[in-house]
Design an enzyme around this catalytic site. Sequence first.
Site, PDB file in Angstrom:
ATOM      1  N   HIS A 171      -5.620  17.731 -23.212  1.00  0.00           N
ATOM      2  CA  HIS A 171      -5.805  16.280 -23.235  1.00  0.00           C
ATOM      3  C   HIS A 171      -6.092  15.840 -24.660  1.00  0.00           C
ATOM      4  O   HIS A 171      -6.623  16.606 -25.478  1.00  0.00           O
ATOM      5  CB  HIS A 171      -6.971  15.885 -22.311  1.00  0.00           C
ATOM      6  CG  HIS A 171      -7.071  14.418 -22.069  1.00  0.00           C
ATOM      7  ND1 HIS A 171      -7.855  13.595 -22.847  1.00  0.00           N
ATOM      8  CD2 HIS A 171      -6.465  13.616 -21.149  1.00  0.00           C
ATOM      9  CE1 HIS A 171      -7.741  12.354 -22.409  1.00  0.00           C
ATOM     10  NE2 HIS A 171      -6.908  12.336 -21.381  1.00  0.00           N
ATOM     11  N   ASP A 202      -4.046  15.567 -14.162  1.00  0.00           N
ATOM     12  CA  ASP A 202      -2.747  15.710 -13.502  1.00  0.00           C
ATOM     13  C   ASP A 202      -2.570  17.048 -12.800  1.00  0.00           C
ATOM     14  O   ASP A 202      -1.722  17.167 -11.921  1.00  0.00           O
ATOM     15  CB  ASP A 202      -1.622  15.520 -14.533  1.00  0.00           C
ATOM     16  CG  ASP A 202      -1.609  14.120 -15.118  1.00  0.00           C
ATOM     17  OD1 ASP A 202      -1.600  13.163 -14.336  1.00  0.00           O
ATOM     18  OD2 ASP A 202      -1.647  13.984 -16.353  1.00  0.00           O
TER      19      ASP A 202
END
Length: 451
Positions: free
Chosen positions: A326, A385
Amino acid sequence: MNENEAIKEFSKLALKNNHIPQKYYDKYAVKQGLRNSNGTGVLVGLTDIGSVQGYSMNKGKKIPKEGKLYYRGIDIEKIVEGFQVENRGGYEETAFLLLFGRLPNKRELEEFNELLDQCRYLPDGFTENMILKIPSKDIMNKLQRSVLVLYSHDYNPDSITIDNVLRQSIQLMARFPTIISYGYQAKAHYFNKDSLFIHSPKSRIGTAQNILHMIRSDNKYTKTEAEALDLCLVIHAEHGGGNNSTFATHVVSSSGTDTYSTMAAAIGSLKGPKHGGANLKVLRMIENIKENVPNLKDRGQLKDYLLKILKGEVFNKEGLIYGMGHAVYTISDPRAKLLKKKAHKLALEKNKMEEYNLYSSIESLSKELFKELKGHDFEICANVDLYSGFIYEMLNIPADLYTPLFACARIAGWCAHRIEQIVSDQKIMRPAYMSVKENSSYVSLYDRSTI
């Protein structure tokens, strides 16, 4: 020359004359992607709504730390713990918090829920004329077009007084689930030849349960399923002002335009595979792993294949393990932690523990691989996700609805940021672009080269 040949020929010209060499970005120290050289985001605004924390800075160097996400200053993990302990859904409470800056009391939450229930229905004729008569293969496209058409059904669409923007925001928050549910049903019927089911929204069951009620032919769902979807909505509702779709909300709002145009722009941003469509890439990667790893329980085989993915040798050859890493979070993503816990509970109910263990192994083995390749101090974590798509899959939610569900959640954050932009910063956003093209002379049509 026919149309296709002409377009192909003009495309070569477009590619040739729109390429800016990387050396110019380096020469002028352009912060591509609005990111600094150390990976941090360029500061372009201030917000009270959401805070994303994944590292600290020391002498210009990023120091990894446990990830934290705050909604109006409250830890997302505490928000989730609060409503789960009380055995109720949390999305509506979260939306209220984001919009108004504090948690609602019992009476306020009841009134807010009643207001949302009153607004869940679409305008007269809208379902038939906008959704059923012109179905779309892509539900995000249908959502974006529907939002723009709702402008025509608004008696005061352009005013940006806060009471008017708030009215529009609440109506859109309530209608998004209805639009995507009906949009999916239309797509399934007209393109997949499935039966058509149009279920009216119900009062007093909340957003998550209404979605399950409207997308399923039999309207049935379990308590655990409703809890899982509600959690997904809560953790997707907001993620600071810098994510692409929320930043788009700020940019478009700064021009003074209407709420419908602003939300349509945000939807267009979220539709992109680099933003809202990332969980679909996780599912495609998982399918590829299942097809190519003989024994998924063998950590050695799984690790070897993940290494090949990283090297760009297999899968889509982009060299990425989707669901890992991320821009802000380093050691952990709090959203992924919350979803992993809920995924475990749902997997037990759905008899999907082998699948859950595969996701968990991908997470742990990816961390091992990155440390081996980049050094023991390198930190990478599972992002939201990795587990969100798995939860949707266990809920039997069609992949067509994954990104639209993200939009149904994030509309609360978008609207909160729009109101904050209008109230706090009236300047239109106008960043600088430097031209690197040398000036040239105009040449008469008859003197131009055809080459």
